[in-house]
Motif scaffolding. Structure first.
Motif, short mmCIF file in Angstrom:
data_model
loop_
_atom_site.label_atom_id
_atom_site.label_comp_id
_atom_site.label_asym_id
_atom_site.label_seq_id
_atom_site.Cartn_x
_atom_site.Cartn_y
_atom_site.Cartn_z
N LEU B 49 -46.07 -44.58 -57.19
CA LEU B 49 -45.23 -43.51 -56.23
C LEU B 49 -44.90 -42.52 -57.52
O LEU B 49 -44.93 -41.50 -57.76
CB LEU B 49 -44.81 -44.01 -55.21
CG LEU B 49 -43.23 -42.67 -54.11
CD1 LEU B 49 -45.28 -41.76 -53.33
CD2 LEU B 49 -42.58 -43.39 -53.68
N LEU B 50 -44.19 -43.68 -58.17
CA LEU B 50 -43.04 -42.69 -59.22
C LEU B 50 -44.55 -41.96 -59.82
O LEU B 50 -44.25 -40.84 -61.09
CB LEU B 50 -42.56 -43.92 -60.57
CG LEU B 50 -41.41 -43.15 -61.36
CD1 LEU B 50 -40.56 -42.09 -60.42
CD2 LEU B 50 -40.89 -44.34 -61.32
N GLY B 51 -45.50 -42.81 -60.22
CA GLY B 51 -46.82 -42.58 -61.66
C GLY B 51 -47.10 -41.20 -60.26
O GLY B 51 -48.32 -40.25 -61.52
N GLY B 236 -31.68 -43.26 -60.87
CA GLY B 236 -32.16 -42.51 -60.22
C GLY B 236 -32.26 -41.58 -59.07
O GLY B 236 -32.69 -40.69 -58.99
N ALA B 237 -32.44 -42.21 -58.42
CA ALA B 237 -31.96 -42.14 -57.15
C ALA B 237 -30.78 -40.90 -57.06
O ALA B 237 -31.10 -39.78 -56.67
CB ALA B 237 -31.90 -42.97 -55.63
N LEU B 290 -37.40 -42.60 -53.17
CA LEU B 290 -38.17 -43.26 -52.33
C LEU B 290 -38.79 -44.31 -53.57
O LEU B 290 -38.79 -45.91 -53.30
CB LEU B 290 -39.17 -43.10 -51.90
CG LEU B 290 -40.08 -44.17 -50.65
CD1 LEU B 290 -39.14 -45.14 -50.37
CD2 LEU B 290 -41.21 -43.51 -50.04
N ALA B 291 -39.57 -43.18 -54.72
CA ALA B 291 -39.59 -44.16 -55.25
C ALA B 291 -38.98 -45.30 -56.19
O ALA B 291 -39.35 -46.39 -56.85
CB ALA B 291 -40.92 -43.38 -56.68
N PHE B 292 -37.85 -44.33 -56.40
CA PHE B 292 -36.40 -45.25 -57.79
C PHE B 292 -35.75 -46.58 -56.41
O PHE B 292 -35.32 -47.16 -57.08
CB PHE B 292 -35.83 -44.07 -57.80
CG PHE B 292 -35.74 -43.39 -59.11
CD1 PHE B 292 -35.45 -43.79 -60.15
CD2 PHE B 292 -36.41 -42.13 -59.17
CE1 PHE B 292 -36.16 -43.01 -61.23
CE2 PHE B 292 -36.60 -41.07 -60.08
CZ PHE B 292 -36.56 -41.78 -61.05
N THR C 132 -36.42 -47.24 -43.63
CA THR C 132 -36.69 -45.42 -43.54
C THR C 132 -35.77 -45.25 -43.80
O THR C 132 -35.13 -43.89 -44.33
CB THR C 132 -37.58 -45.39 -42.41
OG1 THR C 132 -38.77 -46.89 -41.94
CG2 THR C 132 -38.27 -44.39 -42.88
N VAL C 133 -34.84 -45.28 -42.48
CA VAL C 133 -33.58 -44.28 -42.53
C VAL C 133 -32.98 -44.35 -43.46
O VAL C 133 -32.41 -43.15 -43.90
CB VAL C 133 -32.66 -44.98 -41.30
CG1 VAL C 133 -31.36 -44.05 -41.07
CG2 VAL C 133 -34.02 -45.12 -40.17
N ASN C 134 -32.67 -45.44 -44.29
CA ASN C 134 -32.38 -46.16 -45.74
C ASN C 134 -32.08 -44.88 -46.97
O ASN C 134 -31.59 -44.25 -47.19
CB ASN C 134 -32.54 -47.46 -46.06
CG ASN C 134 -30.97 -48.25 -46.06
OD1 ASN C 134 -30.33 -47.59 -45.99
ND2 ASN C 134 -31.13 -49.30 -45.98
N VAL C 135 -33.70 -44.98 -47.16
CA VAL C 135 -34.25 -44.37 -47.89
C VAL C 135 -34.42 -42.70 -47.42
O VAL C 135 -33.77 -41.84 -48.08
CB VAL C 135 -35.99 -43.97 -47.88
CG1 VAL C 135 -36.92 -43.53 -49.05
CG2 VAL C 135 -35.72 -46.08 -48.51
N GLY C 136 -34.33 -41.94 -46.07
CA GLY C 136 -34.40 -41.02 -45.97
C GLY C 136 -32.37 -40.52 -46.68
O GLY C 136 -32.43 -38.72 -46.23
#
Lengths: 557, 314, 306
Positions: B49-51, B236-237, B290-292, C132-136
């Motif tokens: 994803l990062l890529g 990073g996130a 998400l990627a991180f 999912t919720v976490n990342v969101g």
């Protein structure tokens, strides 16, 4: 009132028509049992701007106005931000004169009639209205005005308005602590005030409309001390009953002895502050607040103006006189060359630029606002002509030009600046943008940082003279860029001493021509004001110079 | 609380243990192996994803200029073009700039900031934490008290103040984020180093006359590397989100340079009449974070020594 | 134990003092002209000079530092430039609103995070929902979430009032915004510690002894969760103090977060530094309390910390 009538008739109308007119209008909307009002019948429009629909007027109701910031001060000598300004101009204090019809000049308010001006135009005699009382019930006398104005001049108070009073004879001595009393200020009797100026000043009349010129009760100022800035006592239509800084709201109730008998019509007025613009817009359209104090800002205006129904319901365009321009730093060698400034002026596509203000400014390439009363313009506005801009730059021998543009964080400047950047880039001028808060902006300009500054100014003193004397003359308070134009200085001084408004304006037209041809600034627009209020409000009136007039509106049941 | 259904603990226990990740004090080889496979899968997904995002950010030359103002693309009321309107794949922003181009350029700026700020803050924090944890003594006390001070100063406000000193460009925001985040890494690394130092192998090495530097390099650093990578990924996130916050308060990357954070801030003010100006950058921010997070999580699972609790369940 | 507490308090005091020094330095590096901030842009040079004298701005720095330190130690954080009131009283006036917001957000976090975490822990299968919720939520800047909630539940579906009041009803949306941001962390911690507890030997012993489920959960499992959750609450003080800057601005909640952004825009140094000092003191105190609380709940924790 259309066209430029000769001055005597205008004054006559204002003097005798206005007081009665207000009374007539107010008697039309007073509820049953309201006390009889003074004055004869006359045309309603003469004092109340846009009389609106008077049928169905009723008493009662609670009005909420939303503001983004807390007021600096409700002390009229101190506050100058929009929130303070409305509170001191139309709510808490009653100046001697107030702006009448949508585009008209001052009419008597706390004064009984327009001032008598001596032949040398240096002495003003103001007859005061009888029966004007402070919120504490005490009658206002001419002595109160003498005391209040002397207070404004007190250097310990550090009032920003003090400089406006320095034209009164002997005011400078008081300001410099060399005297206790202002020589040119005198209470002839309880109801007559005489002012003598050092030299004639066409702006003085407008000065009498300013809130910091309204009478304050000495005993309350002394009793309340620092509290006077929050819960002042004045003569306006409303008195403050609660100032809750913790919950960010202030509550106002009608003044029982307000001199326009029978008004205000509403029961309570509430100010709420600390509300960000997006929330303000949602609150208004959701019916949670009735008035947005600062009107619509561009980013929110889009939401209201794009939809005809929303526009009809909530938006109330107010004629204002204001200019929007880019101040150029004349201390920079390259900007000293008028050809460079002219080139920048031709480089601006004002149509494209003002689109991002969503109706809050019209494209306009002259120094003064597009519409001024009794004013015949001779200056030719700049238009968009990039070729001419490039040619002028070449002529001036300027190759690559890099400039730093400082502007406020407030709409529409951040967006406008980005559009400008593109427009300037197309004629080879590169500008870097620097958005900053109002305070930071003032600081940067006072230090002479930056090359271009985004500037807006609304005229409050009824004449373009205010614009020139605030920003463009050599000694102007806001001339932080060192603009110096002998012709402008000389003409302005002459316009200030001119015998009539028309004569003054004729000279001002020359000033504008000079300012425009010299490109003292890069003029981009003429400001509009979009007031926003609930459709349930009736007879909502507003002036750019003062704010909303809550004394005359009522709420639809 | 007692109304929560409780499945018989005997049945839950093994499953729960397997899912909650490996713990060194109760090694279960089979469970660890599954976790490692799952970790690799997550890690690879995150890296892919990062890529993909990096490739997307490299495509900026194809997207056209993010600065050109297409006034004619605005609607007759002056509103921005919506998604797919007037030849703009993702519509335009409030002044008529192509949102697709701006998003790609914004993604590039955000990735550069996130990666650099990460490197600097993690490096600084790691050095301070390591030195303090390994050498101990008054030196440790001084360093850790400084860390405490940085941890107790409110981040957003200090960020604003700092931004007004160091400037609001890319470099400025990297400095701000580094200053705000290094202390967290330092505290974590410090704790970890102290723990490792107490382990037998470091003590044994020291007792055998190995020099302290060498012991640090040979025995402590390798164990820390995975943790550092993990922290870096999570950082990073956070950096992406913090950058957005600073932009919203006017202290981030300045317009017209597009950056996902300032695009989010712009979008928040125009979302009432043009929601796509908020949602387009938001989707990319979510993808970046998400990627991180996936990379961080994957690394966490792969590390048999890690005792960090998982942010993500999978 | 008493010695440990004393050391902790001393260290905390040191941290706050260091923050005070830091803010003093900050006052010098952050651009601004106090005199102009007080008098406004239309002030004359004479007025500015008068104010500069009153503020001792022309004194040497060491004299100013001495003056500053001694007044801060006496609880005097100076006078706000824009408001002309003592900074401490301004902060104390706003603090209850922020405290109420933080408390409400904490309730949201505990309830949402707690229930969610327990549910996750007791499910036999892994769940992608939390992930999912976490990342969101991790990737959603707090102001975007705030705007979305405001628009959805304040305007489109006017469930919660948005009239700018400061009552309990107006507290709901900002509290949910802040709480939602933190709840995944709680869910994670609750889930992990609950799983750990459920698989531990003492729970197994309790089960084999035939204790009721209810009793096992309330006696053993919740006790195991309490310690990490307390730590998280302690960390939340710092998180909330940053979060309120955005949330209070968006929802017009009259707390110190709103005051901070205004102070920053107005270049109101005393107010700005005052809020930083108070915030730092709060964070330090919270960490101290949490530390003590943890060692009370779980004596094992006492040996870990310095």
């Amino acid at each position: 009132m259309a066209g430029p009538p000769p001055l005597p008739s205008r004054r006559h109308l204002l003097t005798f028509g206005a007081a009665g007119a207000a009374a007539a209008f107010l008697s039309g909307c007073g509820g049953p049992g309201s006390p009889p009002r003074p004055g004869a019948l006359a045309h309603v429009g003469a004092w109340a701007p846009g009389p609106g629909d008077q049928s169905g007027a009723r008493r009662g109701g609670h009005i909420i106005t939303a503001w983004s910031n807390e007021a600096q001060s409700y002390d009229p000598a101190i506050g100058w931000d929009l929130h303070s300004w409305e509170a001191i101009s139309t709510v808490l204090h009653a100046p001697l004169y107030q702006y009448a019809g949508p585009a008209d000049g001052p009419a008597p308010h706390a004064a009984a009639a327009m001032p008598k001006v001596s032949a040398d135009r240096r002495t003003y005699t103001v007859p005061l209205r009888r029966g004007v009382r402070f919120h504490n019930g005490r009658r206002v006398t001419a002595q109160d005005y003498v005391w209040t104005w002397t207070r404004v001049l007190d250097p310990e108070l550090a009032s920003w308005a003090s400089s406006y009073l320095l034209g009164i004879e002997g005011a400078t001595e008081v300001y410099e602590k060399k005297a206790k009393k202002v020589r040119g200020l005198e209470a002839l009797d309880d109801h007559t005030l005489r002012i003598r100026l050092s030299e004639p000043d066409i702006l003085f009349q407008a000065l009498l409309c300013q809130p910091y010129m309204a009478a304050l009760p000495k005993e309350e100022v002394e009793r309340l001390g620092a509290g006077f800035s929050r819960t002042p006592v004045g003569t306006g239509p409303f008195r403050i009953t609660r100032y809750d800084s913790k919950r960010q709201r202030a509550l106002f109730r009608p003044h029982d002895h307000y001199f326009w008998r029978g008004t205000p019509l509403i029961d309570t007025l509430e100010y709420r502050w600390g509300i960000d613009y997006p929330l303000q817009a949602l609150q208004l359209s959701g019916g949670k607040v009735d008035v947005l104090g600062e009107g619509l800002v561009p980013s929110q205006a889009a939401r209201f103006t794009a939809d005809p129904e929303m526009r009809e319901r909530f938006v109330h365009p107010v004629p204002v006189r204001g200019s929007q321009w880019i101040t150029t730093n004349h201390k920079r060698p390259v900007l000293k060359d008028p050809r460079v400034r002219q080139a920048l002026s031709w480089a601006v596509d004002r149509e494209q630029l003002t689109r991002v203000s969503f109706g809050l400014s019209d494209p306009w390439g002259c120094a003064f606002p597009k519409h001024l009363d009794r004013y015949r313009r001779t200056a030719r506005p700049y238009t968009h002509d990039p070729d001419r801009a490039r040619a002028l730059l070449k002529e001036a021998g300027v190759g690559r030009l890099r400039l730093r543009f400082l502007h406020g964080t407030q709409d529409p400047w951040p967006l406008m600046a980005q559009v400008l950047q593109q427009q300037f880039a197309s004629v080879g001028v590169e500008i870097t943008l620097d958005a900053m808060s109002e305070s930071a902006f003032e600081l940067a300009t006072s230090k002479g940082e930056g090359d271009l500054y985004g500037t807006d100014m609304y005229i409050v003193l009824d004449s373009a003279l205010e614009l020139v004397t605030t920003c463009f003359t050599s000694d102007a308070a806001q001339n932080y860029t060192g603009y110096h134009n002998k012709r402008v200085d000389a003409l302005t001084a002459k316009a200030r001493k001119a015998p009539t408004v028309e004569a003054s304006n004729a000279i001002l037209a020359e000033v504008e021509k000079e300012l425009t041809e010299d490109a003292a600034g890069i003029y981009i627009g003429s400001l509009n004001f979009l007031a926003a209020r609930s459709p349930d409000l009736r007879n909502y009136q507003m002036r750019g110079e003062t704010g909303s007039y809550y004394d005359r509106l009522w709420v639809k049941r | 609380m007692s109304t929560v259904p409780v499945t018989p603990p005997t049945a839950t226990a093994p499953v729960a243990t397997a899912a909650s990740g490996p713990r060194p004090d109760q090694p279960r080889p089979a469970a660890r192996a599954t976790a490692r496979t799952a970790g690799r899968r997550l890690w690879l997904t995150g890296l892919c994803l990062l890529g993909f995002l990096v490739v997307l950010a490299l495509c900026t030359p194809l997207a056209g200029s993010p600065y050109t103002i297409h006034t004619d693309s605005l609607t007759s009321q002056g509103l921005p073009a919506g998604v797919g309107e007037n030849g703009h794949l993702l519509g335009t922003d409030a002044i008529g700039r192509d949102l697709f181009a701006r998003t790609l350029f914004g993604l590039r700026a955000t990735l550069i900031i996130a990666l650099t700020a990460n490197l600097t803050s993690v490096a600084l924090g790691a050095v301070v934490g390591l030195v303090a944890g390994f050498y101990r003594g008054w030196f440790e006390q001084v360093l850790m008290r400084i860390v405490d001070v940085f941890l107790s100063v409110p981040t957003v406000l200090s960020g604003l103040a700092l931004a007004s000193i160091v400037g609001r460009g890319t470099t400025g925001i990297i400095i701000v984020v580094t200053a705000l985040y290094w202390a967290w890494t330092a505290r974590l690394v410090h704790g970890e180093t102290v723990r490792l130092r107490g382990r037998g192998f470091v003590e044994a090495a020291l007792a055998h006359g190995v020099r302290r530097h060498t012991a640090l390099r040979r025995h402590v650093l390798p164990h820390l590397s995975t943790i550092l990578l993990n922290v870096a990924a999570l950082n990073g996130a956070a950096v992406v989100v913090v950058g957005a916050g600073l932009s919203y308060l006017g202290a981030g990357i300045q317009p017209p340079t597009p950056e996902l954070g300032n695009m989010l801030a712009d979008g928040s003010s125009s979302m009432t009449y043009a929601p796509h100006t908020l949602f387009v950058p938001l989707v990319l921010v979510i993808a970046t974070v998400l990627a991180f997070v996936l990379v961080a999580e994957g690394l966490n699972r792969r590390n048999p020594l890690s005792e960090r609790r998982s942010w993500l369940d999978a | 134990m008493a010695r440990r507490i004393a050391v902790r308090i001393l260290l905390g005091a040191f941290t706050v003092l260091a923050v005070v020094l830091l803010t003093f330095v900050l006052q010098y590096v952050v651009p601004g002209d106090p005199a102009r901030s007080i008098a406004g842009p239309k002030a004359t040079p004479e007025v500015l000079k008068e104010i500069r004298g009153q503020l001792r701005l022309d004194d040497p720095w060491w004299s100013q530092l001495g003056h500053y330190l001694s007044s801060v130690l006496q609880g005097d954080l100076g006078t706000s430039y824009s408001n002309d009131r003592p900074v401490l009283s301004l902060i104390l006036e706003r603090l209850p609103a922020t405290a109420a917001l933080a408390a409400a957000a904490l309730v949201v976090e505990l309830v949402l995070g707690g229930l969610w975490g327990m549910w996750e822990a007791l499910r036999p299968k892994r769940s992608w929902l939390l992930a999912t919720v976490n990342v969101g939520l991790l990737s959603m800047p707090v102001f975007s979430l705030g705007f979305l909630l405001l628009l959805l539940f304040g305007y489109q579906l006017p469930i919660f009032p948005i009239d700018g009041g400061s009552g309990p009803a107006q507290l709901v949306l900002p509290a949910i915004t802040l709480g939602l941001m933190g709840s995944p962390y709680y869910a994670n911690v609750v889930r992990d510690s609950m799983r750990e507890a459920l698989s531990s030997s003492y729970v197994r012993t309790a089960v084999s002894k035939g204790l009721s489920r209810r009793r096992i959960v309330s006696r053993h499992v919740l006790r195991n969760i309490a310690s990490p959750v307390t730590t998280l609450i302690g960390m939340d003080v710092a998180v909330f103090l940053s979060g309120v800057v955005f949330v209070e601005k968006i929802f017009a909640w009259p707390g110190i977060g709103q005051m901070q952004t205004e102070a920053f825009a107005d270049l109101d140094r005393p107010l700005l530094t005052g809020t930083v000092i108070v915030a730092a003191a709060l964070v330090v105190t919270a960490n101290l309390l949490v530390d003590l609380l943890r060692s009370a709940i779980d004596p094992r924790a006492a040996s870990e910390a310095p």
